[in-house]
Write a protein that holds these residues in place. Sequence first.
Motif, PDB file in Angstrom:
ATOM      1  N   VAL A   1       0.848  -1.193   0.000  1.00  0.00           N
ATOM      2  CA  VAL A   1       0.000   0.000   0.000  1.00  0.00           C
ATOM      3  C   VAL A   1       0.885   1.246   0.000  1.00  0.00           C
ATOM      4  O   VAL A   1       1.685   1.466   0.902  1.00  0.00           O
ATOM      5  CB  VAL A   1      -0.963   0.005   1.202  1.00  0.00           C
ATOM      6  CG1 VAL A   1      -1.797   1.281   1.223  1.00  0.00           C
ATOM      7  CG2 VAL A   1      -1.871  -1.222   1.138  1.00  0.00           C
ATOM      8  N   VAL A   2       0.721   2.046  -1.044  1.00  0.00           N
ATOM      9  CA  VAL A   2       1.561   3.231  -1.230  1.00  0.00           C
ATOM     10  C   VAL A   2       0.883   4.452  -0.623  1.00  0.00           C
ATOM     11  O   VAL A   2       1.503   5.308  -0.009  1.00  0.00           O
ATOM     12  CB  VAL A   2       1.824   3.446  -2.736  1.00  0.00           C
ATOM     13  CG1 VAL A   2       2.550   4.749  -2.985  1.00  0.00           C
ATOM     14  CG2 VAL A   2       2.611   2.270  -3.313  1.00  0.00           C
ATOM     15  N   GLU A   3      -0.443   4.519  -0.824  1.00  0.00           N
ATOM     16  CA  GLU A   3      -1.301   5.543  -0.238  1.00  0.00           C
ATOM     17  C   GLU A   3      -2.614   4.820   0.031  1.00  0.00           C
ATOM     18  O   GLU A   3      -2.866   3.809  -0.620  1.00  0.00           O
ATOM     19  CB  GLU A   3      -1.586   6.652  -1.271  1.00  0.00           C
ATOM     20  CG  GLU A   3      -0.625   7.800  -1.223  1.00  0.00           C
ATOM     21  CD  GLU A   3      -1.087   8.973  -2.088  1.00  0.00           C
ATOM     22  OE1 GLU A   3      -1.986   8.805  -2.933  1.00  0.00           O
ATOM     23  OE2 GLU A   3      -0.527  10.056  -1.903  1.00  0.00           O
ATOM     24  N   PRO A   4      -3.460   5.339   0.942  1.00  0.00           N
ATOM     25  CA  PRO A   4      -4.715   4.621   1.178  1.00  0.00           C
ATOM     26  C   PRO A   4      -5.446   4.312  -0.136  1.00  0.00           C
ATOM     27  O   PRO A   4      -5.644   5.202  -0.961  1.00  0.00           O
ATOM     28  CB  PRO A   4      -5.510   5.601   2.046  1.00  0.00           C
ATOM     29  CG  PRO A   4      -4.466   6.425   2.741  1.00  0.00           C
ATOM     30  CD  PRO A   4      -3.303   6.526   1.786  1.00  0.00           C
ATOM     31  N   GLY A   5      -5.786   3.044  -0.350  1.00  0.00           N
ATOM     32  CA  GLY A   5      -6.521   2.647  -1.562  1.00  0.00           C
ATOM     33  C   GLY A   5      -5.666   2.538  -2.810  1.00  0.00           C
ATOM     34  O   GLY A   5      -6.191   2.372  -3.907  1.00  0.00           O
ATOM     35  N   ARG A   6      -4.353   2.645  -2.663  1.00  0.00           N
ATOM     36  CA  ARG A   6      -3.480   2.615  -3.852  1.00  0.00           C
ATOM     37  C   ARG A   6      -2.307   1.659  -3.638  1.00  0.00           C
ATOM     38  O   ARG A   6      -1.209   2.072  -3.285  1.00  0.00           O
ATOM     39  CB  ARG A   6      -2.965   4.020  -4.166  1.00  0.00           C
ATOM     40  CG  ARG A   6      -4.067   5.046  -4.275  1.00  0.00           C
ATOM     41  CD  ARG A   6      -3.543   6.373  -4.769  1.00  0.00           C
ATOM     42  NE  ARG A   6      -3.204   6.320  -6.191  1.00  0.00           N
ATOM     43  CZ  ARG A   6      -2.621   7.322  -6.850  1.00  0.00           C
ATOM     44  NH1 ARG A   6      -2.287   8.428  -6.217  1.00  0.00           N
ATOM     45  NH2 ARG A   6      -2.361   7.211  -8.137  1.00  0.00           N
ATOM     46  N   PRO A   7      -2.535   0.343  -3.870  1.00  0.00           N
ATOM     47  CA  PRO A   7      -1.445  -0.620  -3.670  1.00  0.00           C
ATOM     48  C   PRO A   7      -0.687  -0.965  -4.955  1.00  0.00           C
ATOM     49  O   PRO A   7      -1.285  -1.098  -6.019  1.00  0.00           O
ATOM     50  CB  PRO A   7      -2.188  -1.863  -3.161  1.00  0.00           C
ATOM     51  CG  PRO A   7      -3.556  -1.758  -3.746  1.00  0.00           C
ATOM     52  CD  PRO A   7      -3.838  -0.317  -4.098  1.00  0.00           C
ATOM     53  N   ASN A   8       0.643  -1.105  -4.835  1.00  0.00           N
ATOM     54  CA  ASN A   8       1.431  -1.767  -5.877  1.00  0.00           C
ATOM     55  C   ASN A   8       1.195  -3.265  -5.742  1.00  0.00           C
ATOM     56  O   ASN A   8       0.961  -3.763  -4.638  1.00  0.00           O
ATOM     57  CB  ASN A   8       2.931  -1.541  -5.654  1.00  0.00           C
ATOM     58  CG  ASN A   8       3.383  -0.124  -5.977  1.00  0.00           C
ATOM     59  OD1 ASN A   8       2.754   0.575  -6.751  1.00  0.00           O
ATOM     60  ND2 ASN A   8       4.506   0.266  -5.379  1.00  0.00           N
ATOM     61  N   VAL A   9       1.287  -3.997  -6.856  1.00  0.00           N
ATOM     62  CA  VAL A   9       1.237  -5.461  -6.786  1.00  0.00           C
ATOM     63  C   VAL A   9       2.628  -5.989  -7.127  1.00  0.00           C
ATOM     64  O   VAL A   9       3.180  -5.663  -8.178  1.00  0.00           O
ATOM     65  CB  VAL A   9       0.232  -6.046  -7.804  1.00  0.00           C
ATOM     66  CG1 VAL A   9       0.168  -7.571  -7.667  1.00  0.00           C
ATOM     67  CG2 VAL A   9      -1.139  -5.432  -7.621  1.00  0.00           C
ATOM     68  N   ILE A  10       3.186  -6.785  -6.224  1.00  0.00           N
ATOM     69  CA  ILE A  10       4.488  -7.402  -6.491  1.00  0.00           C
ATOM     70  C   ILE A  10       4.271  -8.915  -6.468  1.00  0.00           C
ATOM     71  O   ILE A  10       4.050  -9.502  -5.413  1.00  0.00           O
ATOM     72  CB  ILE A  10       5.533  -6.971  -5.445  1.00  0.00           C
ATOM     73  CG1 ILE A  10       5.635  -5.434  -5.444  1.00  0.00           C
ATOM     74  CG2 ILE A  10       6.901  -7.591  -5.749  1.00  0.00           C
ATOM     75  CD1 ILE A  10       6.225  -4.860  -4.194  1.00  0.00           C
ATOM     76  N   ALA A  11       4.273  -9.516  -7.667  1.00  0.00           N
ATOM     77  CA  ALA A  11       3.985 -10.950  -7.796  1.00  0.00           C
ATOM     78  C   ALA A  11       5.279 -11.645  -8.212  1.00  0.00           C
ATOM     79  O   ALA A  11       5.916 -11.247  -9.186  1.00  0.00           O
ATOM     80  CB  ALA A  11       2.906 -11.166  -8.844  1.00  0.00           C
TER      81      ALA A  11
END
Length: 393
Positions: free
Chosen positions: A58-68
């Motif tokens: 989560v970078v900012e509330p409601g804004r996640p990066n996905v690292i798969a």
Amino acid sequence: MTEAHKRLDEAIRPERTTQILGELTRFQSVNPNGTESAVAAYVAKVMRDAGCEVELQVVEPGRPNVIARLKGTGGGRTIILNTHMDVVPAGEGWSSDPFTMVQKGDRVYGRGVMDAKGPLAAMMAAVEAIAASGIELPGDIVLAAVVDEEAASLGARSLPADLRADLAVVGEATNGNLAIAHRGSIRPVLVAEGVSAHSSTPHLGVNAVSLMARTLVALEDFAEQQLTERLHPLTGQSTLSVTIIQGGIKESMIPDRCEALIDRRLIPGEEEAAALREIEQIIAGLPALDGRVQIDRLIPTTGVASETRPDHPMVELASAAIERVYGRKPELTGLTANCDMTHFVKRGIPSVIYGPGDFSVAHKVDEWVALSELENATRVYSSIAVEVAGSFR
Ligand SMILES: [Zn+2]
């Protein structure tokens, strides 16, 4: 063709890339208003189902990066496949709903089908195909789908400090070629502070708009005389433009404030601090301004310029993969625009840019990408990934 590439070729189903792209297009992850969370949840699910370890950062509330991460058997090289989940606003004048992907002939249309959900779909389908092919790889394949590339690159800037790789492939349209450099930007806002007066007695005031006008003429002279001389063989020249200006509130008042936003495009090798200092010096060299014009603040951008050496072995590896798929050698090019490559280069990761489609349709109405290019991209990403992760360190 090696055994691994043959098995991979059989595992790739081009229609899967198109299907994923159709799903991705539906999520209105428009920036500004950062709403990438629904895209992120979808990407995370597809990648988990494919067998990846998935982290939502989560970078900012409601804004996640996905690292798969598709884990290798150990000891191999790591590749990062990176692109962004946000899109620019649709704008007016579309021939069909921008958030419903429409197919016409060999093309699909929709906001983001090229920038950058096309590359994202191709990367996801590539990881799925590699997992399904059963090819054993010693190295890891990491899909890093980030937020906010279209504004301030909060996503790429915030990726975990321990995320390391031997190559990062950044997904932006390159028209079947390989980009190894891109420009960057800084956006200082200048403020002129004048003195208000009745416009029937202008000599009693100091006109902030006039101060700004002198400043802008000097900056444009500098751009014309000096920035045109700064050339990079792949990205073109440095530039400076005024893109927003505001001043004056009443027709009969001498304006006491004027703001102008300067969009300064940097080429690889130019640094942010030095570029700002140049602007400051030009302003300081104009005595008529009487110290009333200053750089007030900086508007965040994607970042500065970056590049990778053309003779880097990873550039050769990526070129060879493109040649295998397209049947011709790619041109080594540069993007005139910003992109997230700079944030991987900053970590010391050799980086290249490759993606389906032609960048000139980005950020426009009726954005499209060719189905053949989506297939090519799926094959190129999977081929590069297998080449990198298939070798021991
Ligand atoms: Zn993009």
